[in-house]
Design a protein around this motif. Sequence first.
Motif, PDB file in Angstrom:
ATOM      1  N   GLN A   1       0.834  -1.195   0.000  1.00 23.62           N
ATOM      2  CA  GLN A   1       0.000   0.000   0.000  1.00 23.62           C
ATOM      3  C   GLN A   1       0.876   1.255   0.000  1.00 23.62           C
ATOM      4  O   GLN A   1       0.602   2.212  -0.731  1.00 23.62           O
ATOM      5  N   ALA A   2       1.928   1.255   0.796  1.00 25.69           N
ATOM      6  CA  ALA A   2       2.831   2.397   0.844  1.00 25.69           C
ATOM      7  C   ALA A   2       3.507   2.612  -0.509  1.00 25.69           C
ATOM      8  O   ALA A   2       3.668   3.752  -0.954  1.00 25.69           O
ATOM      9  N   GLU A   3       3.873   1.525  -1.180  1.00 22.92           N
ATOM     10  CA  GLU A   3       4.498   1.646  -2.503  1.00 22.92           C
ATOM     11  C   GLU A   3       3.514   2.234  -3.516  1.00 22.92           C
ATOM     12  O   GLU A   3       3.893   3.063  -4.343  1.00 22.92           O
ATOM     13  N   ARG A   4       2.242   1.800  -3.449  1.00 20.10           N
ATOM     14  CA  ARG A   4       1.232   2.354  -4.366  1.00 20.10           C
ATOM     15  C   ARG A   4       1.012   3.840  -4.101  1.00 20.10           C
ATOM     16  O   ARG A   4       0.931   4.637  -5.046  1.00 20.10           O
ATOM     17  N   GLU A   5       0.946   4.225  -2.837  1.00  9.12           N
ATOM     18  CA  GLU A   5       0.770   5.628  -2.486  1.00  9.12           C
ATOM     19  C   GLU A   5       1.957   6.463  -2.955  1.00  9.12           C
ATOM     20  O   GLU A   5       1.781   7.568  -3.479  1.00  9.12           O
ATOM     21  N   GLN A   6       3.158   5.928  -2.787  1.00 10.56           N
ATOM     22  CA  GLN A   6       4.352   6.648  -3.221  1.00 10.56           C
ATOM     23  C   GLN A   6       4.353   6.816  -4.736  1.00 10.56           C
ATOM     24  O   GLN A   6       4.713   7.880  -5.246  1.00 10.56           O
ATOM     25  N   ALA A   7       3.925   5.794  -5.458  1.00 12.10           N
ATOM     26  CA  ALA A   7       3.865   5.885  -6.915  1.00 12.10           C
ATOM     27  C   ALA A   7       2.849   6.943  -7.344  1.00 12.10           C
ATOM     28  O   ALA A   7       3.109   7.714  -8.272  1.00 12.10           O
ATOM     29  N   ARG A   8       1.691   6.982  -6.660  1.00  9.00           N
ATOM     30  CA  ARG A   8       0.681   8.003  -6.987  1.00  9.00           C
ATOM     31  C   ARG A   8       1.213   9.401  -6.717  1.00  9.00           C
ATOM     32  O   ARG A   8       1.027  10.313  -7.520  1.00  9.00           O
ATOM     33  N   GLU A   9       1.879   9.577  -5.572  1.00  7.80           N
ATOM     34  CA  GLU A   9       2.437  10.881  -5.230  1.00  7.80           C
ATOM     35  C   GLU A   9       3.517  11.292  -6.225  1.00  7.80           C
ATOM     36  O   GLU A   9       3.599  12.455  -6.621  1.00  7.80           O
ATOM     37  N   SER A  10       4.330  10.338  -6.634  1.00  4.47           N
ATOM     38  CA  SER A  10       5.386  10.615  -7.600  1.00  4.47           C
ATOM     39  C   SER A  10       4.786  11.035  -8.943  1.00  4.47           C
ATOM     40  O   SER A  10       5.257  11.986  -9.575  1.00  4.47           O
TER      41      SER A  10
END
Length: 54
Positions: free
Chosen positions: A23-32
């Motif tokens: 979930q953290a990786e998906r959120e980071q990808a969205r933010e990026s």
Amino acid sequence: MAFGEHADRFGWAAASRRRVLEQAEREQARESEAARERLLRHAAAAGAEHRPAA
């Protein structure tokens, strides 16, 4: 407590950590991606400001 119960707990904990990490990786990808889009819009706006009027 039996060994199998301990193993189940460890398996559950590992799965839980994996879900949190994913979930953290998906959120980071969205933010990026959002930051990339803002940068592109900013660059396009800055380029439009510096173009000579036609």
